[in-house]
Design an enzyme around this catalytic site. Structure first.
Site, short mmCIF file in Angstrom:
data_model
loop_
_atom_site.label_atom_id
_atom_site.label_comp_id
_atom_site.label_asym_id
_atom_site.label_seq_id
_atom_site.Cartn_x
_atom_site.Cartn_y
_atom_site.Cartn_z
N CYS A 113 -14.61 6.65 5.24
CA CYS A 113 -14.68 7.64 4.15
C CYS A 113 -16.11 8.11 3.86
O CYS A 113 -16.29 9.19 3.29
CB CYS A 113 -14.05 7.07 2.88
SG CYS A 113 -12.30 6.70 3.09
N HIS A 250 -16.55 11.89 -2.84
CA HIS A 250 -15.39 11.47 -2.06
C HIS A 250 -14.21 11.34 -3.02
O HIS A 250 -14.37 10.84 -4.13
CB HIS A 250 -15.68 10.14 -1.38
CG HIS A 250 -14.50 9.54 -0.70
ND1 HIS A 250 -13.70 10.27 0.14
CD2 HIS A 250 -13.95 8.29 -0.76
CE1 HIS A 250 -12.72 9.49 0.59
NE2 HIS A 250 -12.85 8.29 0.04
N ASN A 280 -6.70 11.36 -0.69
CA ASN A 280 -7.90 10.85 -0.02
C ASN A 280 -7.84 11.26 1.45
O ASN A 280 -7.00 10.77 2.20
CB ASN A 280 -7.93 9.33 -0.17
CG ASN A 280 -9.15 8.69 0.45
OD1 ASN A 280 -9.87 9.31 1.23
ND2 ASN A 280 -9.40 7.44 0.11
O1 UT7 Z 1 -11.52 5.83 0.42
C1 UT7 Z 1 -12.00 4.51 0.45
C2 UT7 Z 1 -12.10 4.02 -0.88
N1 UT7 Z 1 -10.78 3.69 -1.39
C3 UT7 Z 1 -10.66 3.53 -2.67
O2 UT7 Z 1 -11.63 3.73 -3.32
C4 UT7 Z 1 -9.36 3.04 -3.24
C5 UT7 Z 1 -9.69 2.18 -4.42
N2 UT7 Z 1 -8.56 1.63 -5.08
C6 UT7 Z 1 -7.70 2.34 -5.85
O3 UT7 Z 1 -7.79 3.55 -5.91
C7 UT7 Z 1 -6.69 1.59 -6.67
O4 UT7 Z 1 -7.00 0.23 -6.67
C8 UT7 Z 1 -5.24 1.78 -6.21
C9 UT7 Z 1 -4.78 3.18 -6.51
C10 UT7 Z 1 -5.15 1.50 -4.70
C11 UT7 Z 1 -4.29 0.81 -6.94
O5 UT7 Z 1 -4.43 0.98 -8.35
P1 UT7 Z 1 -4.59 -0.29 -9.28
O6 UT7 Z 1 -4.57 0.19 -10.66
O7 UT7 Z 1 -5.80 -1.03 -8.81
O8 UT7 Z 1 -3.27 -1.09 -9.00
P2 UT7 Z 1 -3.10 -2.55 -8.37
O9 UT7 Z 1 -3.41 -2.57 -6.92
O10 UT7 Z 1 -3.80 -3.53 -9.26
O11 UT7 Z 1 -1.53 -2.73 -8.53
C12 UT7 Z 1 -0.90 -2.74 -9.82
C13 UT7 Z 1 0.59 -2.87 -9.60
C14 UT7 Z 1 0.99 -3.96 -8.64
O12 UT7 Z 1 2.14 -4.60 -9.16
P3 UT7 Z 1 2.02 -6.01 -9.93
O13 UT7 Z 1 1.40 -6.94 -8.94
O14 UT7 Z 1 1.14 -5.73 -11.09
O15 UT7 Z 1 3.44 -6.28 -10.27
C15 UT7 Z 1 1.33 -3.22 -7.39
O16 UT7 Z 1 2.32 -3.89 -6.61
O17 UT7 Z 1 1.11 -1.65 -9.07
C16 UT7 Z 1 1.91 -1.94 -7.94
N3 UT7 Z 1 1.83 -0.82 -7.01
C17 UT7 Z 1 2.64 0.25 -7.09
N4 UT7 Z 1 3.63 0.56 -7.93
C18 UT7 Z 1 4.23 1.74 -7.77
C19 UT7 Z 1 0.97 -0.63 -5.98
N5 UT7 Z 1 1.20 0.55 -5.38
C20 UT7 Z 1 2.23 1.11 -6.06
C21 UT7 Z 1 2.91 2.32 -5.93
N6 UT7 Z 1 3.89 2.60 -6.81
N7 UT7 Z 1 2.60 3.24 -4.98
#
Ligand code: UT7
Length: 323
Positions: A113, A250, A280
């Site tokens: 990225c 980005h 992204n």
């Molecule tokens: O380009 C390179 C750089 N990349 C990035 O910068 C990405 C950085 N990370 C992010 O943007 C975020 O961390 C995400 C968008 C990937 C995830 O958001 P988050 O608020 O950090 O969520 P999380 O990973 O802590 O997950 C929260 C919950 C989980 O469930 P539990 O464990 O709390 O029950 C996940 O299983 O959300 C769940 N979850 C989803 N639910 C519905 C994860 N993906 C999804 C989904 N739909 N697509």
């Protein structure tokens, strides 16, 4: 002194749009979750038979058109991509061929990225050295082909696309009032290889592999690293956050853009946001956002731009550019 100035931008998005609701019919997710956690509404997906080199070539043609130059005027092509058509040859040489060029130097850069920031910095150094005069710097990706479409934690986040800029050698004074690239800073830290990676490759599994990410941890590092490198880059140019007209970031997650702007004390209104429409697109996201804001008239001559990105590796970087 020699400065490299961006004299044209271009971009390309595949025609097919994949909305959140359509994704929610495939994996257990919802438009509400994706929108609230990421700010993404839709992404573009390359057609069958449409490759990263096609996306990059279309963006390059648009950038050359904006610059009023022909492909024959270019003596350097650097392509940032993690999704080249083939393991080799470099996507850059494929694009060189598709542009009809029979001269110049063309090669790829792999920094995921952050790739566009890496490519821009390398092209700037090669121009400032006096060895090259006119460069195409391209970020092009087809991440749809390395996604695990059953993993809701990653497949909702990415899209395909390409962006390009034409850089040209000009004479500057050395002051930060010059138009062109004023400063750039890059960083890498391989200790975090396992937080964002592809689980295959030509030299290990002999397969392409699929993208894997520990999103929450990447998020945490992203905000800190980006704010730090933006501050470092501004300082290198003798400038301050209050001088910045536009942050061109980005586009990984709207919440990262908001948190980073807050850390720098910049209002979100000064951040170019395309994550809602593009998702992204890895190395393509910065030049796609730049081209969007140039073409809609937001970016004006002499505006100070701060480009930034962070990605797998980890790699991250920023560039201060006077438009
Ligand atoms: O380009 C390179 C750089 N990349 C990035 O910068 C990405 C950085 N990370 C992010 O943007 C975020 O961390 C995400 C968008 C990937 C995830 O958001 P988050 O608020 O950090 O969520 P999380 O990973 O802590 O997950 C929260 C919950 C989980 O469930 P539990 O464990 O709390 O029950 C996940 O299983 O959300 C769940 N979850 C989803 N639910 C519905 C994860 N993906 C999804 C989904 N739909 N697509």
């Amino acid at each position: 002194m020699i400065r490299s100035r961006i004299i044209g931008t271009g971009s390309y998005l595949p025609a097919r749009i994949l909305g959140n609701d359509e994704l929610a019919a495939r994996v257990e997710t919802s438009n509400a979750w994706i929108l609230e956690r990421t700010g993404i509404r839709q992404r573009h997906i390359a057609a069958d038979g449409e490759f990263t080199s096609d996306l990059g070539t279309a963006a390059a043609r648009a950038a050359l058109g904006a610059a009023g130059l022909a492909a024959a005027d270019v003596d350097l092509i650097i392509v940032a991509t993690a999704t080249p058509d083939q393991t080799f040859p470099a996507c850059a040489t494929v694009i060189q061929y598709k542009l009809g060029m029979a001269s110049g130097v063309a090669f790829d850069i792999a920094a995921v990225c952050s790739g566009f920031l890496y490519a821009l910095s390398v092209a700037d150094a090669m121009i400032v050295s006096g060895a090259y005069r006119t460069a195409l710097v391209i970020g092009a990706e087809s991440f749809s082909r390395i996604l695990d479409w059953e993993d809701r934690a990653t497949c909702v986040l990415f899209g395909d696309g390409a962006g390009a800029v034409v850089l040209r050698a000009e004479t500057g004074t050395g002051q930060n009032s010059d138009r062109g690239i004023l400063a750039h800073r890059l960083h890498s830290d391989g200790r975090y290889n396992d937080l964002l990676f592809v689980d295959g490759g030509p030299g290990s599994t002999g397969t392409t592999g699929k993208l894997r990410m520990k999103g929450r941890e990447v998020f945490r590092h992203a905000v800190t690293n980006l704010a730090d490198v933006m501050t470092e880059t501004l300082a290198a140019a003798g400038l301050h956050a209050s001088d910045v007209a536009w942050v061109v970031p980005h586009q990984a997650n709207l919440r990262i853009l908001e948190a980073t702007a807050r850390k720098l004390g910049l209002p979100i209104e000064r951040v170019v946001i395309t994550v809602d429409g593009h998702a992204n697109t890895s190395a393509a996201s910065v030049p796609l956002a730049l081209d969007t804001a140039v073409r809609d008239g937001r970016i004006k001559p002499n505006d100070l731009l701060l480009l930034e990105a962070m990605g797998g590796g980890f790699t991250w970087g920023a560039a201060a550019v006077r438009w």
